[in-house]
Design a protein around this motif. Structure first.
Motif, PDB file in Angstrom:
ATOM      1  N   LYS A 104       0.699  -1.168  -0.110  1.00 13.08           N
ATOM      2  CA  LYS A 104       0.004  -0.070  -0.079  1.00 13.08           C
ATOM      3  C   LYS A 104       0.865   1.296   0.087  1.00 13.08           C
ATOM      4  O   LYS A 104       0.665   2.321  -0.930  1.00 13.08           O
ATOM      5  CB  LYS A 104      -0.951   0.029   1.334  1.00 13.08           C
ATOM      6  N   GLY A 140      -8.578  -3.507   5.754  1.00 13.26           N
ATOM      7  CA  GLY A 140      -8.446  -2.245   6.240  1.00 13.26           C
ATOM      8  C   GLY A 140      -7.393  -1.270   5.685  1.00 13.26           C
ATOM      9  O   GLY A 140      -7.348  -0.093   5.799  1.00 13.26           O
ATOM     10  N   ASN A 142      -7.409  -0.842   2.501  1.00 14.52           N
ATOM     11  CA  ASN A 142      -8.224   0.249   1.366  1.00 14.52           C
ATOM     12  C   ASN A 142      -7.415   0.022   0.006  1.00 14.52           C
ATOM     13  O   ASN A 142      -7.408   1.123  -0.516  1.00 14.52           O
ATOM     14  CB  ASN A 142      -8.520   1.233   1.901  1.00 14.52           C
ATOM     15  N   ASN A 144      -7.435  -0.223  -3.895  1.00 11.62           N
ATOM     16  CA  ASN A 144      -8.397  -0.257  -4.847  1.00 11.62           C
ATOM     17  C   ASN A 144      -9.082  -1.343  -5.197  1.00 11.62           C
ATOM     18  O   ASN A 144     -10.261  -1.464  -5.521  1.00 11.62           O
ATOM     19  CB  ASN A 144      -7.697   0.229  -6.250  1.00 11.62           C
ATOM     20  N   GLY A 205     -12.902  -2.332  -4.884  1.00 12.08           N
ATOM     21  CA  GLY A 205     -13.657  -2.975  -3.696  1.00 12.08           C
ATOM     22  C   GLY A 205     -13.285  -4.149  -3.358  1.00 12.08           C
ATOM     23  O   GLY A 205     -12.204  -4.704  -3.925  1.00 12.08           O
TER      24      GLY A 205
END
Length: 218
Positions: A104, A140, A142, A144, A205
């Motif tokens: 991330k 958590g 997040n 894409n 999602g």
């Protein structure tokens, strides 16, 4: 280079080894970077092998590098860790979660995780609870796109002989017609195909895949 750069964690395992071969043969990927604990007998112009000490976080983060997608197929067994639950967690929780954390930060857009049927962080049983915790923590971050694959028994050519699992697979094959679809044994090549297909669709999602979704269009 216009294709994707993919990073694979757990590249020497049953699903991971099939996945790496498919990625190397897929023109959508220009570079396949695998992070492994020891040297592998595999060479390919698109392959980058990084010998990694996963407990050395600085090295781990550096070797993960940059790219488009992370495929995490890491997993162990109680037999391999000799019943040591702390070591089990180090492998099955720390390695995938740190890949997500470092990925991330490095700008990876997609994370694709091999989990397990029944994964549930609220379970009173160690294995499904651990798998569920991994899913929850990675969600958590997040990304894409987060794709979670929950196979039951994995069917493929194992180098390690697991007597109990062999018996279980034999019984599943014998009584396949009685087995609920989500609990059917699945060939590792089908799991790998499903992962690559999900990557290419790049739907935003969190998405969870069971047997029927993984074998669809294979």
């Amino acid at each position: 280079m216009n294709g994707q750069t993919a990073v694979v964690i757990g590249a020497t395992g049953l699903v991971g080894s099939s996945l790496v071969q498919q990625l190397l043969n897929d023109d959508a990927f220009d570079l396949v970077r695998i992070l492994v604990r020891r040297t592998v007998n595999l060479q390919h112009p698109k392959l980058e092998v990084c010998i990694t000490d996963f407990s050395n976080y600085e090295q781990y983060q550096q070797q993960l590098g940059t790219g488009n997608c992370i495929f995490c197929c890491i997993g162990t067994t109680m037999a391999q860790v000799k019943g040591d639950k702390a070591l089990y967690r180090t492998i099955d929780f720390d390695i995938p979660v740190n890949a997500a954390r470092f990925g991330k930060a490095a700008g990876f857009q997609q994370y694709l995780l091999v989990s397990a049927i029944g994964a549930n962080s609220s379970s009173r049983f160690f294995y499904p609870r651990l798998k569920g915790e991994v899913e929850d923590v990675i969600a958590g971050f997040n990304f894409n796109s987060l794709h979670i694959f929950r196979p039951s028994f994995l069917l493929g050519n194992r180098t390690e002989q697991r007597t109990g699992e062999k018996i279980g697979i034999a019984l599943f094959r014998l009584f396949k017609f009685l087995t609920p679809s989500n609990y059917k044994g699945i060939n590792v090549a089908d799991v790998a195909k499903a992962m690559i297909r999900a990557n290419k669709q790049n739907n935003a999602g969190v998405h969870v895949y069971y047997y029927s979704q993984m074998v669809e269009n294979n």
